[in-house]
Every structure is written in structure tokens, then in C-alpha cells.
Motif scaffolding. Structure first.
Motif, short mmCIF file in Angstrom:
data_model
loop_
_atom_site.label_atom_id
_atom_site.label_comp_id
_atom_site.label_asym_id
_atom_site.label_seq_id
_atom_site.Cartn_x
_atom_site.Cartn_y
_atom_site.Cartn_z
N THR A 241 54.62 23.13 14.91
CA THR A 241 55.71 22.19 15.20
C THR A 241 56.62 22.72 16.32
OG1 THR A 241 57.15 23.21 13.52
CG2 THR A 241 55.69 21.44 12.80
N PHE A 242 56.15 23.71 17.07
CA PHE A 242 57.01 24.39 18.04
C PHE A 242 56.92 23.81 19.45
CE2 PHE A 242 56.11 28.31 15.26
CZ PHE A 242 57.10 27.93 14.36
N GLU A 243 56.21 22.72 19.64
CA GLU A 243 56.01 22.21 20.99
C GLU A 243 57.35 21.82 21.64
OE1 GLU A 243 54.12 21.61 24.41
OE2 GLU A 243 53.27 22.48 22.57
N ALA A 244 58.27 21.29 20.85
CA ALA A 244 59.57 20.91 21.41
C ALA A 244 60.31 22.12 21.96
CB ALA A 244 60.41 20.20 20.35
N VAL A 245 60.17 23.26 21.29
CA VAL A 245 60.81 24.49 21.77
C VAL A 245 60.15 24.94 23.06
CG1 VAL A 245 61.31 26.91 21.21
CG2 VAL A 245 61.41 25.16 19.41
N ARG A 246 58.83 24.83 23.15
CA ARG A 246 58.14 25.21 24.39
C ARG A 246 58.60 24.34 25.56
NH1 ARG A 246 53.80 25.27 20.47
NH2 ARG A 246 53.12 27.41 20.05
N VAL A 247 58.76 23.05 25.29
CA VAL A 247 59.23 22.15 26.35
C VAL A 247 60.63 22.54 26.81
CG1 VAL A 247 59.88 19.76 26.86
CG2 VAL A 247 57.77 20.25 25.58
N ARG A 248 61.50 22.86 25.88
CA ARG A 248 62.87 23.26 26.24
C ARG A 248 62.87 24.57 27.02
NH1 ARG A 248 65.54 23.24 20.51
NH2 ARG A 248 67.25 24.27 21.64
N LEU A 249 61.99 25.50 26.65
CA LEU A 249 61.91 26.75 27.40
C LEU A 249 61.45 26.51 28.83
CD1 LEU A 249 60.40 29.22 24.76
CD2 LEU A 249 62.61 29.46 25.90
N ARG A 250 60.44 25.67 28.99
CA ARG A 250 59.92 25.40 30.34
C ARG A 250 60.96 24.68 31.19
NH1 ARG A 250 55.05 23.22 27.20
NH2 ARG A 250 53.69 25.06 26.94
N ALA A 251 61.71 23.76 30.56
CA ALA A 251 62.71 23.00 31.31
C ALA A 251 63.94 23.85 31.65
CB ALA A 251 63.13 21.76 30.51
N GLY A 252 64.24 24.81 30.80
CA GLY A 252 65.38 25.69 31.06
C GLY A 252 66.73 25.02 30.86
N LYS A 253 66.75 23.95 30.05
CA LYS A 253 68.01 23.25 29.80
C LYS A 253 68.64 23.73 28.50
CE LYS A 253 66.48 19.09 32.24
NZ LYS A 253 66.23 17.63 32.14
N GLY A 254 69.96 23.63 28.44
CA GLY A 254 70.65 24.04 27.23
C GLY A 254 70.82 25.55 27.15
N ARG A 255 71.01 26.06 25.92
CA ARG A 255 71.29 27.47 25.70
C ARG A 255 70.05 28.30 25.40
NH1 ARG A 255 73.88 29.10 21.55
NH2 ARG A 255 74.95 30.80 22.62
N ILE A 256 68.87 27.66 25.33
CA ILE A 256 67.73 28.36 24.75
C ILE A 256 67.30 29.55 25.59
CG2 ILE A 256 65.97 26.90 25.86
CD1 ILE A 256 64.52 27.06 23.05
N ARG A 257 67.49 29.50 26.92
CA ARG A 257 67.05 30.62 27.75
C ARG A 257 68.05 31.76 27.79
NH1 ARG A 257 64.05 29.21 33.35
NH2 ARG A 257 62.48 27.75 32.60
N ASN A 258 69.31 31.44 27.67
CA ASN A 258 70.32 32.50 27.74
C ASN A 258 71.02 32.72 26.41
OD1 ASN A 258 71.87 30.22 27.58
ND2 ASN A 258 72.52 30.28 29.74
#
Length: 380
Positions: A175-192
Motif C-alpha cells: 500500500t506504499f505506492e502513494a508514499v513513493r509518488v510523494r517522494l518522487r514529486a518532492g512535495k510536502g514535508r516527506i523529503r525533509n
């Protein structure tokens, strides 16, 4: 083995194709070899799940606030080389039945043998355990197979280290595909946000997917309720039984998760920053909502079982009512036929020219009057 196969073949098609329910977990349990683990020393690596032909796979996200590198199917040596990077790492491992490879990774990252044992023991309760240099979390990930209309579940283990999250899965697909998409997009706080924020995001997707599975259960229960009211067939009762067993399985996955998330939010865990605990509190709220939904659906299943029994009883009562009315109508007719069926010679009606017509006229009048009385009484 033949006996098990015969049982599966004899199951209704609805249960095999359209209804997931506990068929997957039930059949899956037949082939587990957890009993072989008995007597082994503590910390002995032994996989207790279903051994498949899924290859061992390692995928890595190496990222920072400004860039990201994604690698798939890398070797253990490549993984060890990436561990020296100053970037955040998400290492996803699939195929934990390859025990030697899992042991090699755990040894490299200094994961305690007891923790490794918990990773390979896939029938455990959701749990959390803090060690000196890492945090271990195990929980159940549920997915709904839309094509086959069944629920699939597996244990996912998380290892949170400084600047790193390692996830261990039994098989491909999660169920982690949404997290992968957010990491690739670099939006929000997920990368930092740090590795602890990534851990929160992964757990959040697992909990959110519980609602997807529960929604499918709700749709199925509504369809069953409608069919019970219209038909009340035995197959619906069988499906309710399977749904009840599956709901128990889901409840065992969701209830202990509340304790895990609560401890992750409230305890002073050094690897989880205070800024991340605010988001974890939101996951805790979602967990409580999922628990409430499970309890609601359990009560709904029980009420549908009672409804089924009521519908069947009403149908039986209607049948008995019809038979009783017919019996009541034919009792006087049977009496009349019995009277004129006696073998005495001096019966006046026997010598009448229209005696036969008189007999049938009497039968019709008495039967009609009986039916009219029932109609006036509103019994029919």
C-alpha cells in the motif's frame, strides 16, 4: 492433501471466486510450518509463513530535500555501499522467506537476533520495540484484491534507524505506492521531514487502507442485506459466516495497532522527533475510527444473521399458514365425503335423480363459505 483439495473444490463458486473472506487466511494456514520452530533456540532465524517462488528483492530510495535516487533489485553489497550516504534511505525488502539474505542484512545493520526472529515470524500481533540504535515495529497490512474480490493480509516489519527506514515484506505488492509518488514529486514535508516522518507516512498508508477494505465489507453487507430481504437464501447465511470470520481476522490486526501507535506517539522514543508526533496522533485517531468501524460491522453481521433467521421463520410461517388454511377448508369437505361414502343402503340421497349434483353443490357451498369466513377474518 487430497482431503483439503476436495474441501476446496466442493466450496460454492461464490465463496471461491467472489467472496474472499477468510478463505485465503484459512487455506494459507493449512500450509504454514510454524510447528517446526518449536524447540529452536531464541533468536534462531526461521520463516513461519508460506514459502513461495517470489525472488528476493531490494529497492532503495536515497533522497534529500533537493534530489532523489531510486534503485530497484540491487544486491546486498550495493545496499551496504549506499549505507554510507548522508542522505535519507528507505530500503524495501521483499521475499523474507529467503532467510539467509535477511540474516545478512540484519547482521550488517546490527539488528538483534530476537528482532530478526520477530521479522520472520509473520503471525505475530502488531508490536513496537525500541532498541539502543533502532526502533522495530510490526503490523498487519491488508489489501483488497479487486479482481478476485478477496482480502489479502501480510505482516510488514519496520526498522527505524538514524536517517534510514527498512521495511520487510513477505511478497510483492503493498500500500506504499502513494508514499513513493510523494517522494518522487518532492512535495510536502516527506523529503525533509526525516526518517521518522517517512515511517509515519508508511504507517499512515497502511491504516488508511484499512478503510478501503472495510468499505468493501460494507458494500458486501449491504448487498447481502438486500438479498436476504428479497430471497433469504442459504448461501447468504454461509457468506455471513465467512464475513464474520474475516472480520475477526481484521479485528486482530487493528486492535493491537492502537497500542503500537499510542506508544509511538506518547513514549519518549529518541528516534521520533516531537514535530512528527503531531502527525502520529492523527494516525492514532484513524486507528480508533477503524476499530469503531470493525465493531460496527461485527454488530451489523450479527444483526443480519438475526434478520436471516427472521426471514426464514416468516417464510416458514407463511407456508404453515397456507397449509393450515387449506386443511381448514378441506376438513368439512372430507367430512361430507366420508358421510356419503358409507355403505348403508337406506340413504335417501342415493335414490335422488340429482343426488350426485346435490353432493357437489354441497361441497362447493361449504368450501366457499369456509373461504369467505377466512376472508372476512382477514386470515387470507
Amino acid at each position: 492433501m487430497d482431503k483439503i483439495a476436495r474441501k476446496i473444490i466442493n466450496l460454492p463458486k461464490r465463496l471461491l471466486v467472489e467472496e474472499p473472506l477468510n478463505l485465503y487466511s484459512g487455506v494459507r494456514g493449512m500450509f504454514r510450518d510454524s510447528h517446526k520452530r518449536a524447540g529452536l533456540p531464541p533468536g534462531q532465524p526461521f520463516y513461519t509463513g508460506v514459502r513461495t517462488d517470489i525472488p528476493f528483492s531490494i529497492s532503495v530510495f536515497s533522497y534529500s530535500a533537493t534530489d532523489i535516487i531510486e534503485k530497484e533489485n540491487i544486491s546486498i553489497e550495493e545496499l551496504k555501499a549506499l549505507s554510507d550516504s548522508e542522505k535519507y534511505l528507505w530500503v524495501n525488502i521483499e521475499g523474507i522467506h529467503h532467510v539467509d539474505e535477511v540474516k545478512s542484512i540484519c547482521d550488517f545493520y546490527e539488528i538483534h537476533p530476537l528482532t530478526m526472529e520477530d521479522i520472520l515470524s509473520v503471525e505475530q500481533r502488531p508490536q513496537i520495540d525500541e532498541s539502543e540504535n533502532y526502533l522495530f515495529i510490526a503490523l498487519k497490512m491488508l489489501q483488497f484484491d479487486q479482481e478476485n474480490r478477496k482480502t489479502l493480509g501480510e505482516q510488514v516489519s519496520f526498522i527505524l534507524r538514524e536517517n534510514m527506514v527498512i521495511t520487510f515484506q513477505e511478497k510483492k505488492g503493498d500500500t506504499f505506492e502513494a508514499v513513493r509518488v510523494r517522494l518522487r514529486a518532492g512535495k510536502g514535508r516527506i523529503r525533509n521531514g526525516g526518517s521518522d516522518y517517512l515511517l509515519y507516512a508508511l504507517i499512515d498508508t497502511v491504516v488508511d487502507n484499512y478503510f478501503v477494505v472495510l468499505e468493501k465489507f460494507g458494500d458486501e453487507l449491504e448487498e447481502i442485506e438486500e438479498r436476504i430481504m428479497l430471497e433469504g437464501r442459504k448461501r447468504d447465511f454461509s457468506m455471513l459466516y465467512e464475513l464474520k470470520r474475516e472480520m475477526i481476522h481484521i479485528r486482530r490486526s487493528v486492535w493491537p495497532l492502537r497500542e503500537v501507535v499510542s506508544k509511538l506517539e506518547r513514549d519518549d522514543i529518541k528516534l521520533v522527533k516531537k514535530s512528527t508526533r503531531v502527525y502520529i496522533r492523527d494516525v492514532y485517531d484513524h486507528t480508533i475510527q477503524a476499530i469503531d468501524s470493525v465493531e460496527t460491522y461485527r454488530d451489523f453481521i450479527s444483526s443480519l444473521s438475526d434478520l436471516y433467521q427472521s426471514v426464514i421463520s416468516n417464510k416458514l410461517n407463511e407456508v404453515m399458514k397456507t397449509l393450515t388454511i387449506l386443511s381448514a377448508i378441506f376438513i368439512p369437505l372430507t367430512f361430507i365425503a366420508g358421510v356419503y361414502g358409507i355403505n348403508f343402503e337406506n340413504v335417501p340421497e342415493f335414490s335422488w335423480d340429482y343426488g350426485y349434483a346435490y353432493f357437489w353443490g354441497l361441497i362447493i357451498v361449504v368450501g366457499g363459505l369456509t373461504g369467505l369466513i377466512f376472508k372476512i377474518k382477514r386470515w387470507i
